[in-house]
Design a protein around this motif. Structure first.
Motif, PDB file in Angstrom:
ATOM      1  N   ALA A  54       0.825  -1.212   0.000  1.00  0.00           N
ATOM      2  CA  ALA A  54       0.000   0.000   0.000  1.00  0.00           C
ATOM      3  C   ALA A  54       0.859   1.262   0.000  1.00  0.00           C
ATOM      4  N   ARG A  57      -0.798   8.019   2.090  1.00  0.00           N
ATOM      5  CA  ARG A  57      -1.140   9.376   1.697  1.00  0.00           C
ATOM      6  C   ARG A  57      -1.659  10.135   2.911  1.00  0.00           C
ATOM      7  N   ARG A  79      -2.967  16.859  -1.036  1.00  0.00           N
ATOM      8  CA  ARG A  79      -2.501  15.542  -0.596  1.00  0.00           C
ATOM      9  C   ARG A  79      -0.978  15.466  -0.620  1.00  0.00           C
ATOM     10  N   VAL A 179      -4.329   7.817   4.662  1.00  0.00           N
ATOM     11  CA  VAL A 179      -4.969   6.916   3.704  1.00  0.00           C
ATOM     12  C   VAL A 179      -3.957   5.879   3.229  1.00  0.00           C
ATOM     13  N   LYS A 181      -3.530   3.340   0.123  1.00  0.00           N
ATOM     14  CA  LYS A 181      -4.065   3.049  -1.212  1.00  0.00           C
ATOM     15  C   LYS A 181      -3.289   1.912  -1.844  1.00  0.00           C
ATOM     16  N   LYS A 183      -3.227  -0.705  -5.350  1.00  0.00           N
ATOM     17  CA  LYS A 183      -3.727  -1.132  -6.655  1.00  0.00           C
ATOM     18  C   LYS A 183      -3.736  -2.651  -6.720  1.00  0.00           C
ATOM     19  N   VAL A 194      -8.793  -0.568  -7.320  1.00  0.00           N
ATOM     20  CA  VAL A 194      -8.072   0.198  -6.307  1.00  0.00           C
ATOM     21  C   VAL A 194      -8.831   0.072  -4.994  1.00  0.00           C
ATOM     22  N   GLU A 196      -8.883   1.636  -1.078  1.00  0.00           N
ATOM     23  CA  GLU A 196      -8.397   2.690  -0.192  1.00  0.00           C
ATOM     24  C   GLU A 196      -8.994   2.498   1.195  1.00  0.00           C
ATOM     25  N   GLN A 197      -8.150   2.665   2.201  1.00  0.00           N
ATOM     26  CA  GLN A 197      -8.645   2.691   3.570  1.00  0.00           C
ATOM     27  C   GLN A 197      -8.342   4.053   4.163  1.00  0.00           C
ATOM     28  N   TRP A 198      -9.406   4.790   4.481  1.00  0.00           N
ATOM     29  CA  TRP A 198      -9.293   6.109   5.101  1.00  0.00           C
ATOM     30  C   TRP A 198      -9.392   5.920   6.609  1.00  0.00           C
ATOM     31  N   LYS A 243     -16.271   9.524   1.640  1.00  0.00           N
ATOM     32  CA  LYS A 243     -15.047   9.756   2.409  1.00  0.00           C
ATOM     33  C   LYS A 243     -14.879  11.231   2.752  1.00  0.00           C
TER      34      LYS A 243
END
Length: 271
Positions: A54, A57, A79, A179, A181, A183, A194, A196-198, A243
């Motif tokens: 991952a 970000r 970002r 975050v 991210k 792929k 994709v 993403e975990q926020w 989000k």
């Protein structure tokens, strides 16, 4: 209409017709799905997620204590991105593509996209810019003006759509959200995904799965993605979350609690 929601995971026939007409006028479509937290681990296993791949970000937003920009459909974001330059965006949503000037549509820094999720969609127009990780960090620390994160074109786009009298350097700095991210290249699905975990400061999180496609492919890709995800046991019926909305709500509530509604919290310097 450029924003539609219904529930929990189906659009009405009328909405489908409107979406069909809308995607003919945009540059890209992103299909999104929120993964319920209760099934996060099983979904990660089904998708063969390796967290060590991952990218990290940090995401910051900018608004007033009353979220005046968000209420007007204007979203400002910056970002920091691990291993590469960061970015800044000025986003207008919802937006009607027919209302945008030909000159704006031809600008390579500007794009119109539909975000579609089970039960809803929104069309947005985004003016993009590059921002170094150092610039974003210094702005977040209050060491440089917010306006310097954004290009001349972005500032003009902001001025054209933001409520009158709200200057960039008067905004609150909201964040960061950390975050992760990643792929994915699923073995049995011919498109990249994709995930993403926020991660919100209170320990809550939103996990989102997405894929982008050309507008002409949107309905076919949506059907194929739905079949693939259902086939590997991914829950498609969970509550869908936004989000950005969750981030703004969290940090504004925090700012109000800490400062008694003081609108000058973490104000940007003007030099």
């Amino acid at each position: 209409m450029t924003t539609k929601t219904t529930g929990p995971d189906r659009l009405t026939d009328e909405q489908l017709n409107e979406l069909l007409n809308l995607v003919k006028k945009v540059d890209s479509v992103e299909l999104k799905l929120t993964i319920p937290d209760s099934t996060r681990r099983s979904a990660a296993a089904a998708l063969d997620v390796d967290p060590l791949n991952a990218q990290i970000r940090q995401v910051f937003f900018f608004d007033t204590i009353d979220l005046t920009l968000n209420k007007a459909g204007v979203v400002l974001r910056a970002r920091r991105i691990q291993g590469r330059d960061g970015d800044s965006t000025v986003k207008l949503r919802p937006v009607a593509p027919d209302d945008l000037s030909p000159e704006l549509r031809k600008n390579p820094a500007f794009g119109v996209e539909v975000d579609a999720l089970p039960g809803g969609y929104v069309c947005s127009g985004t003016m993009k810019g590059v921002a170094t990780a150092v610039a974003v960090r210094e702005t977040a620390a209050g060491l440089r003006p917010i306006r310097k994160l954004f290009t001349k074109e972005q500032r003009a786009f902001y001025a054209a759509h933001a409520p009158e009298g709200i200057e960039l350097d008067d905004l609150l700095i909201l964040g960061p959200i950390t975050v992760f991210k990643l792929k994915l290249a699923p073995r049995d699905f011919n498109r990249g995904l994709v995930i993403e975990q926020w991660n919100y400061p209170d320990g809550s999180r939103i996990v989102e799965l997405s894929t982008k496609c050309h507008p002409s492919e949107a309905f076919q890709v949506a059907a194929e993605a739905r079949a693939y995800l259902s086939g590997i046991g991914i829950d498609l019926s969970g509550e869908q979350q936004t989000k950005t909305a969750a981030a703004l709500e969290f940090f504004i509530n925090e700012a109000r609690a800490e400062n008694g509604g003081n609108t000058k919290t973490r104000k940007s310097p003007t030099s």
